[in-house]
Design a protein around this motif. Structure first.
Motif, PDB file in Angstrom:
ATOM      1  N   GLU A  61       6.453   5.852   9.950  1.00 55.99           N
ATOM      2  CA  GLU A  61       6.322   4.426  10.193  1.00 55.99           C
ATOM      3  C   GLU A  61       6.042   4.133  11.658  1.00 55.99           C
ATOM      4  OE1 GLU A  61       9.862   2.698   8.737  1.00 55.99           O
ATOM      5  OE2 GLU A  61       9.554   3.398   6.692  1.00 55.99           O
ATOM      6  N   PRO A  62       5.030   3.293  11.927  1.00 50.48           N
ATOM      7  CA  PRO A  62       4.835   2.816  13.295  1.00 50.48           C
ATOM      8  C   PRO A  62       5.791   1.667  13.590  1.00 50.48           C
ATOM      9  CG  PRO A  62       3.101   2.000  11.853  1.00 50.48           C
ATOM     10  CD  PRO A  62       3.993   2.872  11.020  1.00 50.48           C
TER      11      PRO A  62
ATOM     12  N   LEU B 220       4.210  -3.068   2.714  1.00 48.32           N
ATOM     13  CA  LEU B 220       4.361  -2.981   4.164  1.00 48.32           C
ATOM     14  C   LEU B 220       5.050  -4.235   4.664  1.00 48.32           C
ATOM     15  CD1 LEU B 220       2.236  -5.010   5.825  1.00 48.32           C
ATOM     16  CD2 LEU B 220       0.577  -3.300   5.091  1.00 48.32           C
ATOM     17  N   ALA B 221       5.740  -4.119   5.777  1.00 46.67           N
ATOM     18  CA  ALA B 221       6.411  -5.249   6.417  1.00 46.67           C
ATOM     19  C   ALA B 221       6.164  -5.153   7.910  1.00 46.67           C
ATOM     20  CB  ALA B 221       7.907  -5.242   6.124  1.00 46.67           C
ATOM     21  N   THR B 222       5.521  -6.169   8.466  1.00 42.55           N
ATOM     22  CA  THR B 222       5.248  -6.153   9.901  1.00 42.55           C
ATOM     23  C   THR B 222       6.531  -6.400  10.680  1.00 42.55           C
ATOM     24  OG1 THR B 222       4.880  -8.535  10.219  1.00 42.55           O
ATOM     25  CG2 THR B 222       3.017  -7.216   9.422  1.00 42.55           C
TER      26      THR B 222
ATOM     27  N   LEU C 180      -0.947  -5.867  10.961  1.00 49.39           N
ATOM     28  CA  LEU C 180      -1.400  -5.763   9.572  1.00 49.39           C
ATOM     29  C   LEU C 180      -2.471  -4.682   9.428  1.00 49.39           C
ATOM     30  CD1 LEU C 180      -1.527  -9.565   8.731  1.00 49.39           C
ATOM     31  CD2 LEU C 180      -0.107  -7.880   7.542  1.00 49.39           C
ATOM     32  N   LYS C 181      -3.419  -4.659  10.337  1.00 55.66           N
ATOM     33  CA  LYS C 181      -4.473  -3.638  10.270  1.00 55.66           C
ATOM     34  C   LYS C 181      -3.896  -2.243  10.451  1.00 55.66           C
ATOM     35  CE  LYS C 181      -8.447  -6.388  11.812  1.00 55.66           C
ATOM     36  NZ  LYS C 181      -9.466  -6.567  12.889  1.00 55.66           N
ATOM     37  N   GLN C 182      -2.986  -2.087  11.405  1.00 60.09           N
ATOM     38  CA  GLN C 182      -2.395  -0.778  11.661  1.00 60.09           C
ATOM     39  C   GLN C 182      -1.605  -0.287  10.452  1.00 60.09           C
ATOM     40  OE1 GLN C 182       0.176  -0.663  15.079  1.00 60.09           O
ATOM     41  NE2 GLN C 182       0.914   1.403  14.644  1.00 60.09           N
TER      42      GLN C 182
ATOM     43  N   ALA D 179      -4.078   5.808   4.662  1.00 58.14           N
ATOM     44  CA  ALA D 179      -4.223   7.216   5.035  1.00 58.14           C
ATOM     45  C   ALA D 179      -3.230   8.087   4.274  1.00 58.14           C
ATOM     46  CB  ALA D 179      -4.032   7.375   6.544  1.00 58.14           C
ATOM     47  N   LYS D 180      -1.998   7.626   4.147  1.00 54.29           N
ATOM     48  CA  LYS D 180      -0.991   8.396   3.414  1.00 54.29           C
ATOM     49  C   LYS D 180      -1.354   8.495   1.934  1.00 54.29           C
ATOM     50  CE  LYS D 180       1.546   9.201   6.965  1.00 54.29           C
ATOM     51  NZ  LYS D 180       1.605  10.577   7.491  1.00 54.29           N
ATOM     52  N   ALA D 181      -1.912   7.402   1.382  1.00 59.51           N
ATOM     53  CA  ALA D 181      -2.351   7.453  -0.016  1.00 59.51           C
ATOM     54  C   ALA D 181      -3.537   8.405  -0.168  1.00 59.51           C
ATOM     55  CB  ALA D 181      -2.718   6.055  -0.487  1.00 59.51           C
TER      56      ALA D 181
END
Length: 357
Positions: free
Chosen positions: A31-32, A47-49, A62-64, A71-73
């Protein structure tokens, strides 16, 4: 005023059908700044910003996070689909994520739990306190059809056209705790209603308060649960700053002593039904008059509402995305246009899937 957005997505195979590896994909994520999360079914991811102070910051997050999730999928040969409902006919259920709470909900609510395989966007906006949140909710109830029409992105379900722009919203209304929030006299009135629904078994816990607007139990925020998941990150960011702008306008009304519109619950439900049916392609009830207005005029109406409270880059972002929606239509129109090219739902999947950056 700060804002955060949660987005739910369908996890699909290369052929567009549901993949039941949500927990595995999320578990593999590094997670970033935000969070990647499981959802109630194994075919969903979320996802949750983090908390954001501007539209530009929200859009970047949101883009990140979308790219991280995609990518993980992709590493597992899967794709992330921003659609409110599954497009293709399925031969298997989406599968319940193996957590005690989710399994309890599925067992107790039976076939209604099938409505859980829907994907929405939830916006959290900071508020001074929960009592003020109830006053804001009362004042923004008439704007819920506008937000639904703008975000409608679920015309297809199980291989057929539902005839609606947001079938997600119609199907989600099966939950006894879903739909537009009532007009509450006070925070005590809200709490009494939640307690009564818990006693009736209409919810297994307070996390199942599924009204379109609800005050958070744990954070100083008001949550808006009205929208379908957006096709693009820009549209999702618009929803975030648009809701924040509406909250700011409601706060101003409270300070000036302007009362909430006495919009009756049964009328609001009818208004939301029409917004779910038409999206931006037909007609939408006006939050100002209650009369039907062309859906193509909805983006301009919201832009005018937001103009006094949004500034600089936030106003520019809102205007840019709203102009595009006025010209191109909502997600449901984009889905139908993609299908019309070859009469193939797989083309719709290819049109929508979020690709790694």
């Amino acid at each position: 005023m700060t804002v955060g957005v949660e987005e739910e997505f369908l996890l699909v195979r290369q052929d567009g059908r549901l993949a039941r590896f949500g927990p595995e994909v999320v578990g593999a994520a590094e997670e970033p700044d935000g969070e990647l999360q499981e959802e109630i079914t194994r075919s969903q991811v979320e996802l949750a910003t983090p908390v954001c102070a501007s539209g530009d910051q929200l859009l970047a997050q949101l883009k990140q996070l979308r790219s991280e999730l995609a990518a993980k999928a992709a590493a597992r040969g899967l794709r992330v689909l921003p659609s409110g409902t599954p497009l293709l006919a399925e031969t298997e259920s989406a599968g319940i994520t193996p957590r005690a709470r989710y399994e309890r909900i599925a067992a107790f609510f039976g076939a209604i739990a099938n409505a859980a395989t829907n994907c929405g966007a939830h916006v959290h906006v900071s508020i001074p306190d929960r009592a003020t949140g109830i006053e804001i909710s009362n004042r923004l109830r008439p704007w819920l059809p506008v937000l639904l029409a703008l975000t409608a992105n679920s015309p297809y379900v199980d291989g057929v056209d539902s005839g609606y722009s947001s079938w997600r919203y119609v199907r989600w209304a099966l939950w006894p705790s879903a739909g537009p929030p009532p007009m509450f006299e006070s925070l005590a009135h809200y709490e009494d209603s939640v307690a009564a629904m818990l006693r009736a078994g209409a919810m297994v816990d307070r996390g199942m308060v599924y009204w379109d607007i609800r005050p958070s139990d744990t954070q100083p925020t008001l949550e808006f649960r009205i929208g379908d998941v957006a096709v693009t990150a820009e549209q999702s960011a618009l929803l975030g700053i648009g809701v924040a702008g509406l909250v700011a306008r409601a706060m101003d009304d409270i300070e000036r002593g302007r009362p909430a519109s006495p919009l009756r619950q049964e009328v609001l439900r009818a208004f939301l039904w029409r917004a779910a049916r038409d999206g931006l392609a037909g007609w939408c009830p006006s939050p100002l008059t209650g009369e039907l207005m062309p859906g193509r005029d909805v983006p301009g109406l919201l832009a005018e509402k937001l103009r006094p409270v949004l500034r600089g880059p936030d106003l520019d972002l809102a205007r840019f995305v709203l102009r595009k929606l006025a010209v191109e239509g909502c997600g449901a129109q984009r889905q139908r246009a993609a299908y019309a090219r070859n009469n193939r739902l797989t083309d719709v999947v290819d049109e929508l899937v979020w690709r790694p950056a």
